[in-house]
Design a protein around this motif. Structure first.
Motif, PDB file in Angstrom:
ATOM      1  N   UNK A   1       0.848  -1.180   0.000  1.00 16.28           N
ATOM      2  CA  UNK A   1       0.000   0.000   0.000  1.00 16.28           C
ATOM      3  C   UNK A   1       0.891   1.239   0.000  1.00 16.28           C
ATOM      4  N   UNK A   2       0.420   2.250  -0.694  1.00 19.07           N
ATOM      5  CA  UNK A   2       1.138   3.509  -0.830  1.00 19.07           C
ATOM      6  C   UNK A   2       0.173   4.648  -0.536  1.00 19.07           C
ATOM      7  N   UNK A   3       0.635   5.634   0.218  1.00 18.51           N
ATOM      8  CA  UNK A   3      -0.122   6.867   0.379  1.00 18.51           C
ATOM      9  C   UNK A   3       0.441   7.847  -0.631  1.00 18.51           C
ATOM     10  N   UNK A   4      -0.443   8.469  -1.399  1.00 19.97           N
ATOM     11  CA  UNK A   4       0.006   9.397  -2.422  1.00 19.97           C
ATOM     12  C   UNK A   4      -0.952  10.566  -2.561  1.00 19.97           C
ATOM     13  N   UNK A   5      -0.492  11.569  -3.284  1.00 22.33           N
ATOM     14  CA  UNK A   5      -1.301  12.752  -3.549  1.00 22.33           C
ATOM     15  C   UNK A   5      -1.635  12.789  -5.028  1.00 22.33           C
ATOM     16  N   UNK A   6      -2.903  13.012  -5.342  1.00 20.60           N
ATOM     17  CA  UNK A   6      -3.334  13.114  -6.736  1.00 20.60           C
ATOM     18  C   UNK A   6      -2.891  14.471  -7.259  1.00 20.60           C
ATOM     19  N   UNK A   7      -2.068  14.483  -8.311  1.00 21.67           N
ATOM     20  CA  UNK A   7      -1.559  15.741  -8.851  1.00 21.67           C
ATOM     21  C   UNK A   7      -2.144  16.089 -10.214  1.00 21.67           C
ATOM     22  N   UNK A   8      -2.727  15.101 -10.906  1.00 17.52           N
ATOM     23  CA  UNK A   8      -3.283  15.378 -12.227  1.00 17.52           C
ATOM     24  C   UNK A   8      -4.103  14.182 -12.686  1.00 17.52           C
ATOM     25  N   UNK A   9      -4.743  14.332 -13.824  1.00 20.81           N
ATOM     26  CA  UNK A   9      -5.459  13.226 -14.443  1.00 20.81           C
ATOM     27  C   UNK A   9      -4.818  12.920 -15.794  1.00 20.81           C
ATOM     28  N   UNK A  10      -5.103  11.735 -16.300  1.00 20.50           N
ATOM     29  CA  UNK A  10      -4.610  11.338 -17.605  1.00 20.50           C
ATOM     30  C   UNK A  10      -5.783  11.389 -18.576  1.00 20.50           C
ATOM     31  N   UNK A  11      -5.580  12.055 -19.698  1.00 20.27           N
ATOM     32  CA  UNK A  11      -6.607  12.153 -20.728  1.00 20.27           C
ATOM     33  C   UNK A  11      -6.117  11.394 -21.951  1.00 20.27           C
ATOM     34  N   UNK A  12      -6.975  10.530 -22.477  1.00 17.51           N
ATOM     35  CA  UNK A  12      -6.599   9.797 -23.686  1.00 17.51           C
ATOM     36  C   UNK A  12      -7.789   9.746 -24.630  1.00 17.51           C
ATOM     37  N   UNK A  13      -7.495   9.763 -25.896  1.00 15.15           N
ATOM     38  CA  UNK A  13      -8.572   9.695 -26.885  1.00 15.15           C
ATOM     39  C   UNK A  13      -9.016   8.254 -27.116  1.00 15.15           C
ATOM     40  N   UNK A  26      -2.638  10.732 -11.988  1.00 17.64           N
ATOM     41  CA  UNK A  26      -1.199  10.830 -11.763  1.00 17.64           C
ATOM     42  C   UNK A  26      -0.997  10.998 -10.264  1.00 17.64           C
ATOM     43  N   UNK A  27      -0.185  10.130  -9.672  1.00 13.72           N
ATOM     44  CA  UNK A  27       0.016  10.098  -8.223  1.00 13.72           C
ATOM     45  C   UNK A  27       1.470  10.417  -7.882  1.00 13.72           C
ATOM     46  N   UNK A  28       1.648  11.271  -6.873  1.00 12.77           N
ATOM     47  CA  UNK A  28       2.976  11.534  -6.319  1.00 12.77           C
ATOM     48  C   UNK A  28       3.038  10.870  -4.951  1.00 12.77           C
ATOM     49  N   UNK A  29       3.999   9.955  -4.727  1.00 16.71           N
ATOM     50  CA  UNK A  29       4.112   9.324  -3.407  1.00 16.71           C
ATOM     51  C   UNK A  29       4.267  10.383  -2.318  1.00 16.71           C
ATOM     52  N   UNK A  30       3.578  10.188  -1.207  1.00 17.26           N
ATOM     53  CA  UNK A  30       3.550  11.177  -0.138  1.00 17.26           C
ATOM     54  C   UNK A  30       4.700  11.009   0.851  1.00 17.26           C
ATOM     55  N   UNK A  31       5.167   9.770   1.048  1.00 18.83           N
ATOM     56  CA  UNK A  31       6.232   9.496   2.008  1.00 18.83           C
ATOM     57  C   UNK A  31       7.472   8.958   1.316  1.00 18.83           C
ATOM     58  N   UNK A  32       8.609   9.099   1.974  1.00 15.00           N
ATOM     59  CA  UNK A  32       9.848   8.542   1.450  1.00 15.00           C
ATOM     60  C   UNK A  32      10.562   9.492   0.514  1.00 15.00           C
ATOM     61  N   UNK A  33      11.735   9.077   0.118  1.00 18.64           N
ATOM     62  CA  UNK A  33      12.558   9.920  -0.750  1.00 18.64           C
ATOM     63  C   UNK A  33      12.272   9.690  -2.236  1.00 18.64           C
TER      64      UNK A  33
END
Length: 84
Positions: A1-13, A26-33
């Motif tokens: 399991x990963x805690x992350x922050x939603x930073x954007x969405x992906x759009x595709x045709x 699009x997820x940015x991990x919240x913890x760790x380096x």
């Protein structure tokens, strides 16, 4: 399991047929380096800026109602920032 922050969405045709109905985030991990962004499928309605709980790997197939080529999926939205 990963805690992350939603930073954007992906759009595709075009999407693979079994991905229809899944929102891709699009997820940015919240913890760790490790701050490598990754894509996660979402069926619960998470939005940009929210902290989410993500499962990755083989266990994602149990969180989906259909077979889809997904290796990360949002399984929860966090109400507040966790403290460890």
């Amino acid at each position: 399991m990963v805690v992350g922050k939603v930073v954007s969405t992906v759009v595709s045709s075009r999407k693979y047929d079994s991905l229809q109905g899944l929102k891709l985030l699009v997820i940015e991990p919240f913890y760790g380096s490790n701050k490598d962004y990754f894509i996660a499928a979402d069926v619960i309605g998470a939005g940009i800026g929210e902290l989410v709980l993500i499962t990755k790997g083989e266990m994602t197939k149990y969180a989906l109602s259909k077979e889809a080529p997904v290796d990360a999926i949002v399984v929860g939205i966090l109400d507040k920032e966790p403290s460890f």
